[in-house]
Design an enzyme around this catalytic site. Structure first.
Site, PDB file in Angstrom:
ATOM      1  N   CYS A   1       0.809  -1.228   0.000  1.00 51.23           N
ATOM      2  CA  CYS A   1       0.000   0.000   0.000  1.00 51.23           C
ATOM      3  C   CYS A   1       0.841   1.276   0.000  1.00 51.23           C
ATOM      4  CB  CYS A   1      -0.969  -0.013   1.178  1.00 51.23           C
ATOM      5  SG  CYS A   1      -0.210  -0.029   2.819  1.00 51.23           S
TER       6      CYS A   1
ATOM      7  N   HIS B   1      -3.133   1.221   6.937  1.00 46.27           N
ATOM      8  CA  HIS B   1      -3.321   1.131   5.493  1.00 46.27           C
ATOM      9  C   HIS B   1      -3.394   2.538   4.891  1.00 46.27           C
ATOM     10  CE1 HIS B   1      -4.225  -0.838   1.772  1.00 46.27           C
ATOM     11  NE2 HIS B   1      -5.423  -0.271   1.644  1.00 46.27           N
TER      12      HIS B   1
ATOM     13  N   HIS C   1      -5.790   1.597  -4.408  1.00 45.50           N
ATOM     14  CA  HIS C   1      -4.869   1.121  -3.365  1.00 45.50           C
ATOM     15  C   HIS C   1      -4.404  -0.303  -3.685  1.00 45.50           C
ATOM     16  CE1 HIS C   1      -7.852  -1.373  -0.741  1.00 45.50           C
ATOM     17  NE2 HIS C   1      -8.286  -1.317  -1.973  1.00 45.50           N
TER      18      HIS C   1
END
Length: 454
Positions: free
Chosen positions: A359, A413, A425
């Site tokens: 990520c 995240h 993402h």
């Protein structure tokens, strides 16, 4: 000389490479032993980070392996209980046999005791008979010497001994004395044997009773251990089902959030996004601390450009609840579109492109391709970089960070906003770069803050 150097280099490589491989490959798995309650609580949560999801999958596998081991233990325990119970049954049978022998032996002892009593009565009878004969003898001899001598004995044994020394007794008297004496000795010997047998049986019974008590206690302990193991297996089975369902629900929510066919970023608030930084106060993250523009700009890399150089005429100041944030909108759009171009690329932890990403790696790579190089870093660092952006002022290219506990400590995240309430993402292992909706469900619940790094 050249060959010698080449040999040294090859030798060095031979020694170093295996060591390097060992260090890289020696990754320890999570130790769940003794921490099952902790990880069950974690994995029952509906808000899991990508790392937590990976951990929970490992934990579920651990529970399954543990359950298989518990089933083997239960099977072994049942077998052990059966064997111990068989031993208990054997001891019970042995005790029954010993008790039967004791009863038989007691009956025999009682019989012999009665026989001895009868014999003693018989001895008394024969003694009287012998005395009568002796009186007859002394009448004939006109003397009471024999009677005085015999009747002066203090016991039957002495009486018979004295009688045996009398030479004048007839063979009948001698036979009578010997017969009575032999019968008495025989009965006493049998009684002694029976008493010895009784004592031996009592010892055997005591030992068998003790062994029975030990085996019964052993069976009780084994059954308790079996119950505990069965209970743990049942708990594991329930935990596996709960965690599997929770993971499936999270995966389902993630799938529902996925948006396909998004190839270009869109503008949400074009007028506001063009305002110079000097005219805009710093915005607050949705659930975090406020960072002023001046402090935020210190965190921004020197490659970042002030929006005052690219902004159009200032737009009206927005409402205080949604303060505007400076930033080059065209650069933000370029960053978002660069990230969108990587849809379908595999997630690989620690990877930063150009073909695989995690990520934060996707965030850094997309920015770097557009001249914003703040250095490869984790989500924990990204949460404090750049300018804070209110959720109502998001524009394409802003990064969005997600937290499992609503605090910076729970940030796990990051993605890049592409407009329209969506972000691109790199989700997690086994997934690919994709676009998801952040206005509802999992990502809406986990939303923590947004930052602008350009």
């Amino acid at each position: 000389m050249g060959k010698s150097k080449l040999f040294s280099l090859l030798l060095t490589a031979t020694l170093v490479l295996p060591l390097t491989y060992t260090q890289v490959s020696n990754v320890k798995a999570t130790d769940f032993s003794g921490k099952e309650s902790k990880y069950y609580k974690l994995c029952s949560s509906s808000t899991l980070s990508a790392g937590d999801k990976k951990t929970c999958k490992e934990f579920n596998s651990y529970l399954k392996d543990q359950s298989a081991s518990l089933k083997d233990q239960i099977a072994d325990a049942k077998k052990a209980i059966e064997e111990t119970q068989k031993s208990v049954d054997d001891i019970v049978k042995s005790l029954d046999s010993i008790n039967a022998q004791i009863t038989d032996n007691t009956n025999k002892i009682n019989y012999v005791t009665t026989a001895i009593t009868n014999t003693q009565n018989e001895i008394n009878t024969k003694k009287e008979e012998l005395k009568a004969r002796l009186y007859s003898v002394q009448s004939q001899l006109n003397t009471n010497m024999y009677a005085d001598y015999l009747l002066g004995a203090s016991s039957f044994g002495e009486f018979f001994s004295r009688a045996a020394t009398l030479g004048d007794l007839t063979s009948y008297e001698n036979d009578l004395v010997n017969e009575i004496h032999a019968k008495e000795e025989e009965l006493k010997a049998e009684q002694a044997t029976l008493n010895s047998a009784k004592e031996a049986l009592a010892v055997q019974k005591q030992a068998a009773t003790k062994q029975q008590a030990e085996l019964v206690a052993k069976v009780t302990g084994q059954k308790a251990a079996l119950d505990a193991t069965q209970q743990q297996l049942n708990q594991n089975t329930d935990s596996i089902e709960v965690i599997a369902k929770n993971m499936a629900d999270i995966e389902k929510a993630d799938k529902l959030a996925e948006v396909k066919g998004v190839t270009q970023a869109v503008e949400d608030h074009p007028a506001q996004q063009q305002q110079p930084a000097a005219q805009q106060p710093a915005s607050k993250p949705a659930q975090s601390n406020t960072t002023s523009n001046s402090n935020s700009n210190k965190n921004t890399n020197t490659n970042n450009q002030s929006s005052s150089n690219n902004a159009a005429a200032p737009a009206p100041t927005p409402a205080p609840s949604q303060p505007a944030t400076s930033g080059n909108q065209s650069k933000g759009m370029a960053i978002a579109n660069t990230a969108l171009s990587k849809q379908g690329s595999n997630y690989v932890w620690g990877s930063s492109g150009p073909n695989t990403f995690d990520c934060s790696g996707l965030v850094w790579w997309a920015h770097k391709q557009n001249g914003v190089n703040f250095g490869r870093c984790s989500t924990k660092v990204l949460v404090g970089m750049g300018q804070s952006v209110a959720r109502g002022n998001l524009q394409a290219g802003d990064i969005i960070l997600f937290s499992s506990n609503g605090k910076a400590s729970g940030v796990h995240h990051v993605g890049i906003y592409v407009g329209g309430g969506r972000m691109v993402h790199a989700p997690r292992t086994g997934e690919t770069v994709k676009v998801v909706n952040i206005t509802s469900g999992y990502y809406n619940n986990q939303y923590y803050t947004a930052r602008r790094l350009y």
